[in-house]
Structure formats: C-alpha cells, structure tokens
Design a protein around this motif. Structure first.
Motif, PDB file in Angstrom:
ATOM      1  N   TYR A 259       0.489  -7.087   6.414  1.00 42.91           N
ATOM      2  CA  TYR A 259      -0.658  -8.018   6.419  1.00 42.91           C
ATOM      3  C   TYR A 259      -0.376  -9.247   7.292  1.00 42.91           C
ATOM      4  O   TYR A 259      -1.283  -9.790   7.926  1.00 42.91           O
ATOM      5  CB  TYR A 259      -0.910  -8.442   4.974  1.00 42.91           C
ATOM      6  CG  TYR A 259      -2.055  -9.403   4.723  1.00 42.91           C
ATOM      7  CD1 TYR A 259      -3.321  -8.922   4.390  1.00 42.91           C
ATOM      8  CD2 TYR A 259      -1.868 -10.779   4.767  1.00 42.91           C
ATOM      9  CE1 TYR A 259      -4.361  -9.792   4.117  1.00 42.91           C
ATOM     10  CE2 TYR A 259      -2.903 -11.664   4.497  1.00 42.91           C
ATOM     11  CZ  TYR A 259      -4.150 -11.161   4.172  1.00 42.91           C
ATOM     12  OH  TYR A 259      -5.180 -12.041   3.898  1.00 42.91           O
ATOM     13  N   PHE A 260       0.903  -9.690   7.315  1.00 37.15           N
ATOM     14  CA  PHE A 260       1.233 -10.928   8.025  1.00 37.15           C
ATOM     15  C   PHE A 260       1.700 -10.703   9.466  1.00 37.15           C
ATOM     16  O   PHE A 260       2.118 -11.636  10.127  1.00 37.15           O
ATOM     17  CB  PHE A 260       2.269 -11.745   7.221  1.00 37.15           C
ATOM     18  CG  PHE A 260       1.672 -12.305   5.961  1.00 37.15           C
ATOM     19  CD1 PHE A 260       0.835 -13.415   6.010  1.00 37.15           C
ATOM     20  CD2 PHE A 260       1.896 -11.693   4.749  1.00 37.15           C
ATOM     21  CE1 PHE A 260       0.241 -13.907   4.858  1.00 37.15           C
ATOM     22  CE2 PHE A 260       1.309 -12.176   3.580  1.00 37.15           C
ATOM     23  CZ  PHE A 260       0.483 -13.294   3.643  1.00 37.15           C
ATOM     24  N   LYS A 261       1.575  -9.463   9.949  1.00 37.77           N
ATOM     25  CA  LYS A 261       1.906  -9.215  11.360  1.00 37.77           C
ATOM     26  C   LYS A 261       0.925  -9.979  12.255  1.00 37.77           C
ATOM     27  O   LYS A 261       1.290 -10.445  13.332  1.00 37.77           O
ATOM     28  CB  LYS A 261       1.853  -7.713  11.661  1.00 37.77           C
ATOM     29  CG  LYS A 261       2.938  -6.897  10.964  1.00 37.77           C
ATOM     30  CD  LYS A 261       4.133  -6.635  11.893  1.00 37.77           C
ATOM     31  CE  LYS A 261       5.101  -5.620  11.328  1.00 37.77           C
ATOM     32  NZ  LYS A 261       6.000  -6.107  10.296  1.00 37.77           N
ATOM     33  N   SER A 262      -0.316 -10.081  11.799  1.00 35.77           N
ATOM     34  CA  SER A 262      -1.320 -10.765  12.623  1.00 35.77           C
ATOM     35  C   SER A 262      -1.965 -11.941  11.886  1.00 35.77           C
ATOM     36  O   SER A 262      -2.969 -12.479  12.338  1.00 35.77           O
ATOM     37  CB  SER A 262      -2.400  -9.766  13.056  1.00 35.77           C
ATOM     38  OG  SER A 262      -2.958  -9.190  11.906  1.00 35.77           O
ATOM     39  N   THR A 263      -1.417 -12.301  10.746  1.00 33.24           N
ATOM     40  CA  THR A 263      -1.960 -13.420   9.954  1.00 33.24           C
ATOM     41  C   THR A 263      -0.838 -14.415   9.713  1.00 33.24           C
ATOM     42  O   THR A 263       0.215 -14.024   9.182  1.00 33.24           O
ATOM     43  CB  THR A 263      -2.494 -12.910   8.597  1.00 33.24           C
ATOM     44  OG1 THR A 263      -3.498 -11.921   8.844  1.00 33.24           O
ATOM     45  CG2 THR A 263      -3.101 -14.029   7.766  1.00 33.24           C
ATOM     46  N   VAL A 264      -1.045 -15.671  10.096  1.00 34.45           N
ATOM     47  CA  VAL A 264       0.023 -16.663   9.962  1.00 34.45           C
ATOM     48  C   VAL A 264       0.336 -16.897   8.476  1.00 34.45           C
ATOM     49  O   VAL A 264      -0.579 -16.962   7.642  1.00 34.45           O
ATOM     50  CB  VAL A 264      -0.350 -17.955  10.726  1.00 34.45           C
ATOM     51  CG1 VAL A 264      -1.570 -18.613  10.170  1.00 34.45           C
ATOM     52  CG2 VAL A 264       0.811 -18.910  10.794  1.00 34.45           C
ATOM     53  N   SER A 265       1.633 -16.986   8.160  1.00 34.64           N
ATOM     54  CA  SER A 265       2.062 -16.969   6.749  1.00 34.64           C
ATOM     55  C   SER A 265       2.036 -18.356   6.101  1.00 34.64           C
ATOM     56  O   SER A 265       3.007 -18.769   5.447  1.00 34.64           O
ATOM     57  CB  SER A 265       3.461 -16.366   6.639  1.00 34.64           C
ATOM     58  OG  SER A 265       4.366 -17.069   7.481  1.00 34.64           O
ATOM     59  N   THR A 266       0.903 -19.054   6.277  1.00 33.17           N
ATOM     60  CA  THR A 266       0.720 -20.296   5.524  1.00 33.17           C
ATOM     61  C   THR A 266       0.554 -19.950   4.044  1.00 33.17           C
ATOM     62  O   THR A 266       0.215 -18.810   3.686  1.00 33.17           O
ATOM     63  CB  THR A 266      -0.557 -21.032   5.976  1.00 33.17           C
ATOM     64  OG1 THR A 266      -1.651 -20.126   5.803  1.00 33.17           O
ATOM     65  CG2 THR A 266      -0.468 -21.483   7.420  1.00 33.17           C
ATOM     66  N   THR A 267       0.732 -20.939   3.195  1.00 38.67           N
ATOM     67  CA  THR A 267       0.559 -20.684   1.757  1.00 38.67           C
ATOM     68  C   THR A 267      -0.899 -20.346   1.444  1.00 38.67           C
ATOM     69  O   THR A 267      -1.175 -19.578   0.517  1.00 38.67           O
ATOM     70  CB  THR A 267       1.068 -21.893   0.947  1.00 38.67           C
ATOM     71  OG1 THR A 267       2.336 -22.275   1.460  1.00 38.67           O
ATOM     72  CG2 THR A 267       1.232 -21.538  -0.519  1.00 38.67           C
ATOM     73  N   GLU A 268      -1.826 -20.904   2.217  1.00 37.74           N
ATOM     74  CA  GLU A 268      -3.242 -20.535   2.040  1.00 37.74           C
ATOM     75  C   GLU A 268      -3.411 -19.017   2.186  1.00 37.74           C
ATOM     76  O   GLU A 268      -4.042 -18.345   1.358  1.00 37.74           O
ATOM     77  CB  GLU A 268      -4.133 -21.228   3.091  1.00 37.74           C
ATOM     78  CG  GLU A 268      -4.292 -22.724   2.923  1.00 37.74           C
ATOM     79  CD  GLU A 268      -3.252 -23.558   3.677  1.00 37.74           C
ATOM     80  OE1 GLU A 268      -2.099 -23.105   3.801  1.00 37.74           O
ATOM     81  OE2 GLU A 268      -3.606 -24.666   4.126  1.00 37.74           O
ATOM     82  N   ASN A 269      -2.817 -18.482   3.286  1.00 35.33           N
ATOM     83  CA  ASN A 269      -2.979 -17.043   3.526  1.00 35.33           C
ATOM     84  C   ASN A 269      -2.178 -16.200   2.534  1.00 35.33           C
ATOM     85  O   ASN A 269      -2.613 -15.099   2.170  1.00 35.33           O
ATOM     86  CB  ASN A 269      -2.590 -16.710   4.973  1.00 35.33           C
ATOM     87  CG  ASN A 269      -3.677 -17.127   5.951  1.00 35.33           C
ATOM     88  OD1 ASN A 269      -4.851 -17.202   5.596  1.00 35.33           O
ATOM     89  ND2 ASN A 269      -3.296 -17.399   7.184  1.00 35.33           N
TER      90      ASN A 269
END
Ligand SMILES: Nc1nc2c(c(=O)[nH]1)N=C([C@H](O)[C@H](O)COP(=O)(O)OP(=O)(O)OP(=O)(O)O)CN2
Ligand SMILES: [Zn+2]
Length: 149
Positions: free
Chosen positions: A101-111
């Motif tokens: 999921y985080f390959k293309s989504t920045v791993s902020t705490t929101e995400n």
C-alpha cells in the motif's frame, strides 16, 4: 431484568477501545515532489535511510450493548482483528518497503491511520468501527473516523 433510565429512553450506545503498540521504520518521501521539495517539506523525516517509531494505536468501537452478552463486542475478538489487520502488517516492518500500500502512498501517520481503518473495516462488523487513533510519538497524534469528502 431491572431497567435503568438509559434503557428506558432507548438502547444505550457505548464506546469500547483496545490499544496496541507496534514498532516500524519509515521515510517521509513523496513521489509527487522533487528530491529538493521532499527535503524542504519533510526535513529530517526525509533522511534517506529512514527512522523508527514505537507507534501506539487505539481502536475505538461504538455500538449497542447486546442485552444477552452485555457487550458491544467481545474485546478478545477485537484483539484478534487488530492482530490480523495491524500487527501482522506493520509490526517490525519497514512501512515503505514491506507494505505494498505504501509503495505509492507516503507513510505519514494520516495515511497509516487510513490504511489501518480500511483493513479493520474488512473484519469489524459493519457500523461498529468509530475511530482509529495513532500516537506516532508521545507528542504527535492522528485520529481517523472514516470521513471522506
Ligand atoms: N502531518 C504530519 N506531520 C509529520 C508526520 C506525520 O506523519 N504527519 N510525521 C513526521 C515524522 O515522521 C517524525 O518522525 C515526527 O517528527 P517530530 O515531530 O520531530 O518528532 P517528535 O514528536 O519526537 O518531536 P521532537 O520535537 O523531536 O521531540 C513529521 N511530521
Ligand atoms: Zn516518522
């Protein structure tokens, strides 16, 4: 069975929660920004070798108390849902590299909160999930209640 004031006025809705901790590392780096923009935006959190956190996540359910069991949900079942949807996926992982999921989504705490909400929603009976609250550090806290615009 004795009924109190709350029961006479309607079926009581009660909030229950369980908290778990997991350790993971990550790097804040957006594919939609240049390297320079990433450095400017995320500062030390853009460090190329990442950094780690001991995350604390609280899952809150809201629902009616079953008159037969006296429970909104058995917390033992909630523990199992949390283990399957959160701990198995994230504990002792590199969030950016180990979790597709985080390959293309920045791993902020929101995400991370949205990711956890989406996974829990697949297991928790419909309508009971109320809030996912994540402490990324002692000072930084993110809440998600499933709202979309
Ligand atoms: N909106 C967001 N902002 C930031 C996030 C985030 O997920 N959402 N994450 C970070 C970093 O990952 C970072 O690790 C947190 O850094 P920082 O606030 O500096 O850490 P501390 O709480 O330990 O604060 P200290 O001031 O260092 O004690 C950054 N921003
Ligand atoms: Zn961080």
């Amino acid at each position: 069975m004795e009924t109190g004031t709350a029961q006479k006025m309607g079926r009581p809705y009660v909030y229950i929660s369980r908290t778990e901790s997991f350790s993971a590392c990550h790097r804040l780096h957006s594919p939609y920004l240049t390297d320079e923009e990433n450095r400017e935006t995320y500062g030390k959190c853009n460090n190329s070798n990442g950094h780690g956190h001991n995350y604390k996540v609280e899952v809150v359910l809201r629902g009616p108390v079953d008159p037969k069991t006296g429970m909104v949900m058995n917390l033992v079942d909630l523990k199992s849902y949390i283990n399957r949807s959160i701990m198995d996926a994230l504990d002792h992982k590199n969030i950016d590299k180990d979790v597709p999921y985080f390959k293309s989504t920045v791993s902020t705490t929101e995400n991370v909160a949205v990711f956890i909400w989406d996974r829990l929603s697949e297991l928790v009976p419909h309508g009971l999930l109320y809030e996912v609250k994540i402490h990324e550090t002692d000072k930084n806290v993110v809440y998600y209640r499933g709202d979309v615009q």
